[in-house]
Design an enzyme around this catalytic site. Structure first.
Site: not given
Lengths: 282, 372
Positions: B67, B89, B356
């Site tokens: 991220k 969010e 990830s």
């Protein structure tokens, strides 16, 4: 106030309603409720009370699971309606009953996915047969609206686009050109919901869009317009109509136990709001 | 629409500027820890039988997930646009944490919307965000998960658009977000492509990644799109199984629709109401998916499959035991599928799985489901 010049050859029912009020020196009161809130029967009674109280145009929301343009009051009403089983087809059926019982232009507010899921053609055909005169779709931007407008005009339904306080003049001109019925001027930065004071941005926005519209299409303002004094101010600023939603939905929400009381309160509220649309009475 | 138009113009202009690119490159290298390794998982390969399984180690990035690639890019963009307040969010909390980190280092104010259900199951990340200086707004509406957090962030954005930048965490939402987030995440695939050519001398036969909104998978896939010999596999959250209806697999089991400003595949009922989703991993618990994945599926460039909650839990254990790496439950879905897929290829072939994120945040959840 001067009457609106009739620029388009085919003035729609909503446009002529707003035009004739204006020629009598009045603004229109556009009253909103969520369809099927809290249930079908109560909604029918409540909507009828709005019309009997003096609403010039009725706006009905078809409830969506994720109403991103709406604040907590209308989110709550959408949830209540959905829990009691409201569907797009069901709400259009209720609208049909209202349009048979009362002579009032009806505008539907909904989100695009519900239209898409039913199918453009089928949704608009059913809407037309139910007496719907116009559609407001907050998540359909004018840039993406070509196929929708083609189908809606085929069914003689006005596409009413929203303009915001930060909408550029270029986009505003596009919205004015491509809207029918009226342009829905969002009169604040934010979502729907009752406010104590009229947002200062509201009056400025109305004046700006009026200047750009040059009388080609009526302008109605909504979002945060809750009280008679707000209505009077927005009409005095040049709006052809004032849209009141959350303040009315709140009456429904606060009187769920007493249907009769809801109807009386709605009728009284609308009657006060309607008086405020007539500058000679204010 | 107006803020989106402004955002697109700013992004187009700034992303070409060398000073912007240089600053972002520096942050990715020295703050986030790029490049990440491409690790040949020998034990997992042996256990699976078939192609060599390489793991792209995004779990080693600062914050523990991919991220940060996107939050640094967008936060830098926001700062250059003169915005002072960032909203975001978050589902699993990884995007919220990465946003808080990027904002702290760039001197921006961060506020994060998070569904109440997600706050419960990802408590650790709530603490992390707060310690990193972000405000966390609990979202109690709707299903109290990611989609509702996005609804609330959108409502905030239209209210405070003057000084506020909405930092979306996946390849979802209205244009230009899906494009922009993909661009920032493409560094994953760019590195992986270079690394596999170095270690194997040829391209992999397949690239595999999990798909919630779809940002880590788009980031891995995009640089391989024109390498037609590389099969691309996206793995959605199968939850309790597609037949039981409790899942989060819009590509495998949804229909076309419009939601959160995009036309894509969506989990919805016959009337078009958005359905609530279920996945053991909060990061995949979303009823829509990035529109570019819809395109890749329709054009058959990528294939999409599901892994269930139980399969993800099993993959979590297998990778922990065989390689000493605890994956987040999200990429555990991709791992589960990849270990099956490996058998379809030969021993000399290679496949890349995007790891990830790391699994620390999921330890509680896993412990609850697998006692001892």
């Amino acid at each position: 106030m001067k009457p609106l010049p009739n620029t388009s050859q085919t003035e729609t029912a909503i446009e002529s309603k707003l035009g004739s009020l204006r020629s009598r020196g009045q603004g229109a009161l556009i009253a909103f409720l969520t369809g099927g809130d809290p249930d079908g029967k109560s909604f029918l009674d409540n909507a009828t009370a709005l019309v009997d109280g003096g609403a010039d145009i009725l706006e009905v929301g078809i409830p969506f699971s994720d109403p991103i343009a709406d604040g907590p009051v209308i989110q709550g009403s959408s949830q209540r309606a959905l829990l009691s089983g409201a569907t797009p087809r069901g709400v259009l059926g209720l609208i049909k009953e209202i349009s048979l019982a009362r002579s009032v232009p009806i505008v539907v507010l909904t989100y695009y996915n519900l239209v898409l899921a039913t199918g453009l053609e089928r949704f608009l055909k059913t809407a037309q047969r139910s007496g719907v005169g116009g559609l407001v779709i907050p998540d359909l931007p004018v840039e993406e609206s070509d196929s929708f407008r083609k189908t809606s005009s085929k069914h003689h339904i006005d596409t009413i686009f929203l303009a915001g306080p930060n909408t550029s003049p270029t986009r505003m001109r596009q919205i004015i050109e491509k809207s029918h019925g009226f342009v829905y001027m969002v009169s604040l930065f934010g979502v729907t919901g009752p406010r104590r004071e009229l947002d200062p941005v509201a009056l400025h926005s109305v004046k700006r869009v009026k200047a750009l519209a040059k009388g080609r299409i009526p302008i109605a303002a909504g979002f945060g317009i809750s009280r008679p004094e707000h209505v009077a101010e927005i009409i005095a600023a040049g709006a052809d109509g004032a849209i009141v939603g959350s303040a009315l939905v709140e009456i429904v929400a606060h009187n769920l136990e007493d249907r009769e009381r809801t109807r009386v309160k709605l009728k009284d509220a609308v009657s006060d709001l309607k008086k405020a649309t007539n500058p000679s009475l204010v | 629409m107006e803020p989106l138009i402004q955002l697109e113009l700013s992004y187009r202009k700034l992303s070409k500027e060398s000073s912007f690119r240089k600053e972002l490159k520096g942050l990715l290298a020295n703050y986030a820890g790029r490049p990440t390794p491409l690790y040949l998982a020998r034990n997992l390969t042996q256990r699976s039988g078939g192609a060599k399984i390489y793991l792209k180690r995004e779990d080693l990035l600062h914050g523990g997930a991919h991220k940060i690639n996107n939050t640094l890019g967008q936060a830098l963009l926001a700062k250059r646009m003169g915005k002072t307040r960032i909203i975001a969010e978050t589902g699993a909390g990884q995007h919220g944490v990465a946003t808080a980190m990027a904002c702290a280092t760039l001197g921006l104010r961060a506020e994060v919307y998070m569904g109440e259900e997600d706050m419960e199951r990802q408590r650790l990340n709530v603490y992390r965000m707060k310690m990193l200086g972000a405000r966390v707004h609990p979202v109690g509406s709707g299903s109290r998960t990611l989609k509702d957090a996005i609804n609330e962030a959108l409502r905030d954005w239209v209210t405070n658009v003057e000084d506020t930048y909405y930092l979306i965490g996946s390849v979802v939402g209205p244009h230009p977000y899906p494009t922009m987030v993909r661009d920032f995440q493409s560094i994953i695939g760019i590195e992986a492509r270079r690394q596999i050519l170095q270690s194997e001398g040829h391209l992999p036969r397949a690239a595999v990644a999990c798909v919630g909104g779809g940002s880590n998978s788009m980031g891995l896939f995009h640089p391989f799109l024109h390498d037609l010999e590389v099969d691309l596999y996206g793995v959605e959250a199968g939850g309790e199984g597609l037949d039981r209806g409790r899942h989060a697999a819009p590509l495998c089991a949804g229909r076309e629709g419009v939601f959160h400003g995009m036309l894509t595949y969506i989990l919805q009922d016959a009337n078009g109401q958005i359905q609530s989703t279920h996945s053991i991993s909060a990061g995949l618990d979303y009823p829509g998916v990035g529109p570019e994945h819809a395109f890749l599926m329709d054009t058959r460039r990528a294939k999409y499959a599901v892994a269930t909650d139980n399969e993800a839990l099993e993959a979590f254990q297998v990778l922990s035991e065989t390689e000493g790496i605890m994956p987040a439950l999200e990429p555990a879905h991709a791992l589960s599928y990849a270990t099956k897929l490996a058998g379809n290829y030969r021993k000399n072939d290679a496949i890349i799985v995007n790891l990830s994120g790391r699994g620390d945040k999921d330890v509680e959840t896993v412990a609850k489901h697998i006692p001892n």
